[in-house]
Write a protein that holds these residues in place. Structure first.
Motif, PDB file in Angstrom:
ATOM      1  N   UNK A   8       0.831  -1.092  -0.059  1.00  0.00           N
ATOM      2  CA  UNK A   8       0.129   0.159   0.148  1.00  0.00           C
ATOM      3  C   UNK A   8       0.861   1.325  -0.096  1.00  0.00           C
ATOM      4  N   UNK A   9       0.181   2.508  -0.047  1.00  0.00           N
ATOM      5  CA  UNK A   9       1.003   3.607  -0.102  1.00  0.00           C
ATOM      6  C   UNK A   9       0.177   4.713   0.678  1.00  0.00           C
ATOM      7  N   UNK A  10      -0.377   4.572   1.678  1.00  0.00           N
ATOM      8  CA  UNK A  10      -1.362   5.504   2.452  1.00  0.00           C
ATOM      9  C   UNK A  10      -0.381   6.128   3.259  1.00  0.00           C
ATOM     10  N   UNK A  11       0.639   5.469   3.657  1.00  0.00           N
ATOM     11  CA  UNK A  11       1.652   6.282   4.639  1.00  0.00           C
ATOM     12  C   UNK A  11       2.970   6.342   4.112  1.00  0.00           C
ATOM     13  N   UNK A  43       4.716   3.759   1.212  1.00  0.00           N
ATOM     14  CA  UNK A  43       5.061   4.502   0.018  1.00  0.00           C
ATOM     15  C   UNK A  43       6.314   4.227  -0.507  1.00  0.00           C
ATOM     16  N   UNK A  44       7.413   4.441   0.552  1.00  0.00           N
ATOM     17  CA  UNK A  44       8.793   4.312  -0.053  1.00  0.00           C
ATOM     18  C   UNK A  44       8.997   2.738  -0.064  1.00  0.00           C
ATOM     19  N   UNK A  45       8.501   2.124   0.701  1.00  0.00           N
ATOM     20  CA  UNK A  45       8.567   0.446   0.330  1.00  0.00           C
ATOM     21  C   UNK A  45       8.085   0.097  -0.885  1.00  0.00           C
ATOM     22  N   UNK A  46       6.794   0.531  -1.175  1.00  0.00           N
ATOM     23  CA  UNK A  46       6.079  -0.094  -2.454  1.00  0.00           C
ATOM     24  C   UNK A  46       6.952   0.689  -3.509  1.00  0.00           C
ATOM     25  N   UNK A  47       7.441   1.751  -3.674  1.00  0.00           N
ATOM     26  CA  UNK A  47       8.257   2.409  -4.587  1.00  0.00           C
ATOM     27  C   UNK A  47       9.406   1.680  -5.056  1.00  0.00           C
TER      28      UNK A  47
END
Length: 139
Positions: A98-101, A105-109
């Protein structure tokens, strides 16, 4: 994977997320499968709902090609690269990212970048190549 138009994505977004607007990509995870990917080990291979050896169906990724066409120039990508980006993004949502927090967001990117590089998208390839010197007509 469904490639469709803004109207279809807007209808799905309204029905399933309560947001009456188009978006670029939607992910619909199968029940029980939306979780971050964990490394496989020989002791604990990932099993599917249909038994050992059967492919795991994570769910559906729905992409608005119209939205991708609008976004691609702003992101300095071709349509193929934008669609590849959206597919990877949607796939990661199916895997539980997810990229809610900001930390999410950093992990997902970071995972997106690694997957795009592994898949060999043209944008990822350009990021790792030095530009070739241009030749003038006189040369």
């Amino acid at each position: 994977i469904v490639l469709t138009d803004d109207d279809e994505v807007r209808a799905l977004n309204r029905r399933w997320r309560g947001q009456d607007r188009t978006t670029d990509v939607l992910s619909f995870a199968m029940d029980g499968f939306a979780r971050p990917l964990a490394p496989r080990s020989s002791a604990h291979p990932r099993r599917s709902a249909r038994g050992a050896g059967a492919p795991t169906i994570l769910g559906d990724v729905v992409i608005s090609v119209e939205q991708a066409l609008r976004q691609a120039p702003r992101r300095r990508r071709g349509l193929d690269d934008e669609l590849a980006f959206l597919l990877v993004h949607g796939f990661l949502h199916l895997c539980g990212y997810d990229h809610a927090k900001p930390a999410e967001r950093r992990t997902m990117r970071a995972v997106e970048r690694k997957l795009r590089a592994l898949l060999g998208s043209a944008a990822a390839q350009r990021a790792y190549r030095r530009p070739k010197p241009s030749l003038s007509r006189d040369e």
